[in-house]
Design a protein around this motif. Structure first.
Motif, short mmCIF file in Angstrom:
data_model
loop_
_atom_site.label_atom_id
_atom_site.label_comp_id
_atom_site.label_asym_id
_atom_site.label_seq_id
_atom_site.Cartn_x
_atom_site.Cartn_y
_atom_site.Cartn_z
N PRO A 277 0.79 -1.16 -0.08
CA PRO A 277 -0.05 0.08 0.06
C PRO A 277 0.77 1.47 0.04
N VAL A 278 2.06 1.07 0.27
CA VAL A 278 2.84 2.41 0.35
C VAL A 278 3.16 3.05 -1.04
N LYS A 279 2.76 4.33 -1.19
CA LYS A 279 3.24 5.33 -2.36
C LYS A 279 4.41 5.33 -2.38
N ALA A 280 5.46 5.03 -3.40
CA ALA A 280 6.86 5.49 -3.56
C ALA A 280 7.27 5.70 -5.01
N GLN A 281 7.94 6.80 -5.16
CA GLN A 281 8.80 6.76 -6.33
C GLN A 281 9.80 5.89 -6.42
N GLU A 282 10.73 5.93 -7.28
CA GLU A 282 11.75 5.02 -7.44
C GLU A 282 12.70 4.97 -5.95
N VAL A 283 12.91 3.76 -5.30
CA VAL A 283 13.70 3.78 -4.25
C VAL A 283 15.07 3.67 -4.74
N SER A 284 16.04 4.34 -4.35
CA SER A 284 17.23 4.59 -4.99
C SER A 284 18.12 3.12 -4.34
N LEU A 285 19.07 2.77 -5.38
CA LEU A 285 19.81 1.48 -4.91
C LEU A 285 20.44 1.73 -3.67
N ILE A 286 21.16 3.05 -3.30
CA ILE A 286 21.76 3.18 -2.05
C ILE A 286 21.00 3.26 -1.14
N GLU A 287 19.68 3.75 -0.95
CA GLU A 287 18.90 3.72 -0.08
C GLU A 287 18.57 2.18 0.34
N LEU A 288 18.36 1.48 -0.44
CA LEU A 288 18.00 0.02 -0.45
C LEU A 288 19.12 -0.84 0.05
N PHE A 289 20.38 -0.19 -0.11
CA PHE A 289 21.58 -0.90 0.46
C PHE A 289 21.49 -0.65 1.91
N PHE A 290 21.47 0.74 2.23
CA PHE A 290 21.33 0.95 3.83
C PHE A 290 20.45 0.47 4.61
N LEU A 291 19.30 0.46 3.84
CA LEU A 291 18.00 -0.10 4.60
C LEU A 291 18.34 -1.59 4.86
N GLY A 292 18.94 -2.38 3.99
CA GLY A 292 19.36 -3.52 4.24
C GLY A 292 20.10 -3.94 4.98
#
Length: 121
Positions: A52-67
């Protein structure tokens, strides 16, 4: 806050639904909420629905730090089935988390996510 979540207890696992708009800094805090909820309920398995979350493209670097944050906070103590779109970005997130010895798998089908979570171990 631009996003919110609810957590309910199901048989053998918790289910978290995240709604609203994606914000990197808020999502960076979610691993702590997940860990606390699992600890409070003494339940090492959680299904997280972020569809249900509205999001633009999530950047690769954000995914890295989230991971990295997921792996650091959750560790190998909690199994996470993440309901999200299956694509290369979700695969990248899984790689970051699992390379740090945490358990996360992404699904685009709720039934498969529940099955994986409840049939493992």
């Amino acid at each position: 806050m631009v996003s919110s979540y609810t957590i309910q207890k199901n048989k053998g696992y918790l289910e978290m639904i995240v709604e609203g708009t994606y914000d990197y800094w808020e999502f960076l805090e979610y691993p702590r909420y997940i860990r606390n909820s699992c600890d409070e309920n003494r339940c090492p398995k959680i299904l997280i629905d972020v569809t249900p979350v509205k999001a633009q493209e999530v950047s690769l670097i954000e995914l890295f730090f989230l991971g990295e944050e997921i792996a650091k906070v959750i560790g190998d103590k909690i199994m996470i089935a993440l309901l999200w779109k299956r694509e290369s970005l979700s695969d990248f997130l899984v790689d970051v988390v699992t390379n740090r010895n945490a358990q996360l798998k992404v699904f685009d089908d709720l039934k498969l996510a529940r099955y994986w979570l409840t049939q493992k171990y």
